[in-house]
Design a protein around this motif. Structure first.
Motif, PDB file in Angstrom:
ATOM      1  N   ALA A 136       0.825  -1.214   0.000  1.00  0.00           N
ATOM      2  CA  ALA A 136       0.000   0.000   0.000  1.00  0.00           C
ATOM      3  C   ALA A 136       0.854   1.258   0.000  1.00  0.00           C
ATOM      4  N   ASP A 137       1.993   1.233   0.703  1.00  0.00           N
ATOM      5  CA  ASP A 137       2.891   2.392   0.724  1.00  0.00           C
ATOM      6  C   ASP A 137       3.438   2.687  -0.673  1.00  0.00           C
ATOM      7  N   ILE A 138       3.876   1.635  -1.369  1.00  0.00           N
ATOM      8  CA  ILE A 138       4.424   1.818  -2.722  1.00  0.00           C
ATOM      9  C   ILE A 138       3.330   2.314  -3.660  1.00  0.00           C
ATOM     10  N   GLN A 139       2.167   1.714  -3.541  1.00  0.00           N
ATOM     11  CA  GLN A 139       1.042   2.116  -4.384  1.00  0.00           C
ATOM     12  C   GLN A 139       0.701   3.583  -4.147  1.00  0.00           C
ATOM     13  N   ASN A 140       0.720   4.018  -2.896  1.00  0.00           N
ATOM     14  CA  ASN A 140       0.394   5.408  -2.578  1.00  0.00           C
ATOM     15  C   ASN A 140       1.447   6.368  -3.131  1.00  0.00           C
ATOM     16  N   LEU A 141       2.723   5.970  -3.079  1.00  0.00           N
ATOM     17  CA  LEU A 141       3.768   6.833  -3.638  1.00  0.00           C
ATOM     18  C   LEU A 141       3.573   7.012  -5.139  1.00  0.00           C
ATOM     19  N   LEU A 142       3.267   5.929  -5.838  1.00  0.00           N
ATOM     20  CA  LEU A 142       3.059   6.017  -7.284  1.00  0.00           C
ATOM     21  C   LEU A 142       1.817   6.841  -7.626  1.00  0.00           C
ATOM     22  N   LYS A 143       0.880   6.920  -6.693  1.00  0.00           N
ATOM     23  CA  LYS A 143      -0.350   7.675  -6.909  1.00  0.00           C
ATOM     24  C   LYS A 143      -0.195   9.142  -6.527  1.00  0.00           C
ATOM     25  N   THR A 144       0.478   9.411  -5.404  1.00  0.00           N
ATOM     26  CA  THR A 144       0.507  10.771  -4.852  1.00  0.00           C
ATOM     27  C   THR A 144       1.893  11.391  -4.794  1.00  0.00           C
TER      28      THR A 144
ATOM     29  N   VAL B  66       7.817  11.415 -13.049  1.00  0.00           N
ATOM     30  CA  VAL B  66       7.328  10.044 -13.210  1.00  0.00           C
ATOM     31  C   VAL B  66       5.963   9.885 -12.552  1.00  0.00           C
ATOM     32  N   VAL B  67       5.817  10.434 -11.353  1.00  0.00           N
ATOM     33  CA  VAL B  67       4.560  10.303 -10.620  1.00  0.00           C
ATOM     34  C   VAL B  67       3.419  11.023 -11.338  1.00  0.00           C
ATOM     35  N   ARG B  68       3.734  12.092 -12.067  1.00  0.00           N
ATOM     36  CA  ARG B  68       2.670  12.739 -12.845  1.00  0.00           C
ATOM     37  C   ARG B  68       2.041  11.753 -13.826  1.00  0.00           C
ATOM     38  N   GLY B  69       2.861  10.817 -14.324  1.00  0.00           N
ATOM     39  CA  GLY B  69       2.330   9.794 -15.218  1.00  0.00           C
ATOM     40  C   GLY B  69       1.668   8.652 -14.478  1.00  0.00           C
ATOM     41  N   THR B  70       2.354   8.095 -13.476  1.00  0.00           N
ATOM     42  CA  THR B  70       1.800   6.936 -12.771  1.00  0.00           C
ATOM     43  C   THR B  70       0.545   7.285 -11.981  1.00  0.00           C
TER      44      THR B  70
END
Length: 306
Positions: free
Chosen positions: A240-248, A264-268
């Motif tokens: 969940a932590d990794i998923q949240n980083l890629l989202k936010t 990168v996060v703007r895309g993911t």
């Protein structure tokens, strides 16, 4: 009078010709433009190919500083003179799959074709179709500013021999569908190893140290260890932590990512929750590698988890 065998042969010939004519007359499968845009965002194409200033179009021109010199990012809008508007779908796929340009020249691996080679035929077609819908921008490309002998493009033949292995068709991995989707997104689409895996003196990926961080990457940026090592990587992070980083873009410590990862996060951040979850599941599964951070200014660690 025709024999039974002759009659059967004639029927088979007519059936074959009919099938051939039907195949010729049927249009190719329509491109999925929504999937093309999804891949365009996930691969962060605009992050590297953005035009000067705040352009939201991939008209290129920005410099990418490396130990080999400065690579000037090309215009990939569908402008016919300066961009890729005159490229066919086959030209486009060849660049992604083989690292070969429209004129038959070797492309420098600053363009991450070693990762894009894993993209599926369907995804390449959809990405091409979407990019051809972008507004053309008549911005001329700038030449690379590379140090000798790296400015001699034919030498890439030897680099490719050493470090480029086009991905062949292979049987699906024994892991479940979520892991396989994460593998595809991390390694082919988002090409995470291109930044997070260290490189040797010739710029080849040290695949035995995959995802363990890269000090002094392009533009001097330090990419952290994102393996599940608990001390030097992100082993304490949950899926969940990794998923949240890629989202936010926010770490479990409530820090925000910066530099290249911000782009990168703007895309993911535009990916579905299921795909973000798949990427996180895959990253939690890679081998944990402990790599001591190299000292930076004033003895501070120069690489840490994002």
């Amino acid at each position: 009078m025709l024999s039974k065998i002759q009659v059967q042969a004639a029927q088979a010939l007519r059936a074959g010709l009919g099938g051939l004519m039907l195949a010729i007359s049927l249009p190719a499968a329509a491109a999925n433009l929504a999937n093309g845009k999804y891949l365009y965002d996930a691969a962060d194409c605009i992050g590297c190919h953005a035009g000067q200033g705040s352009s939201a179009l991939p008209s290129g021109g920005l410099g990418l500083d490396t130990p080999f010199g400065t690579f000037r990012v090309p215009n990939i809008t569908p402008d016919k003179q300066h961009g890729i508007g005159s490229w066919s779908e086959l030209d486009f796929k060849r660049a992604l799959r083989e690292g070969i340009g429209r004129q038959g020249q070797y492309l420098y691996p600053a363009f991450p074709y070693p990762s894009f080679a894993r993209l599926s035929e369907r995804d390449m077609a959809d990405l091409y179709a979407y990019m051809m819908t972008l507004p053309p921008v008549p911005t001329a490309n700038k030449p690379h500013e590379l140090k000798p002998p790296f400015n001699w493009r034919p030498l890439l033949f030897f680099w490719r021999t050493l470090f480029f292995r086009p991905e062949p068709d292979k049987a699906p991995a024994p892991q479940d569908a979520t892991w396989r989707r994460g593998d595809y997104l991390v390694n082919a689409v988002a090409h995470c190893q291109e930044c997070h895996t260290p490189r040797n003196a010739l710029g080849g990926l040290k695949t035995s140290l995959a995802f363990s961080g890269n000090v002094g990457g392009p533009d001097g940026q330090n990419a952290p260890n994102i393996t599940p090592d608990k001390r030097t990587g992100i082993g304490e992070w949950s899926v969940a932590d990794i998923q949240n980083l890629l989202k936010t873009g926010m770490t479990p410590d409530s820090d925000l990512v910066g530099s290249g990862m911000k782009a990168v996060v703007r895309g993911t951040s535009r990916l579905s929750e299921a795909d973000l979850h798949a990427m996180a599941v895959y990253l939690k599964s890679v081998p944990a590698i402990a790599v001591e951070p190299k000292p930076g200014p004033a003895g501070k660690a120069s690489v840490k988890a994002p």
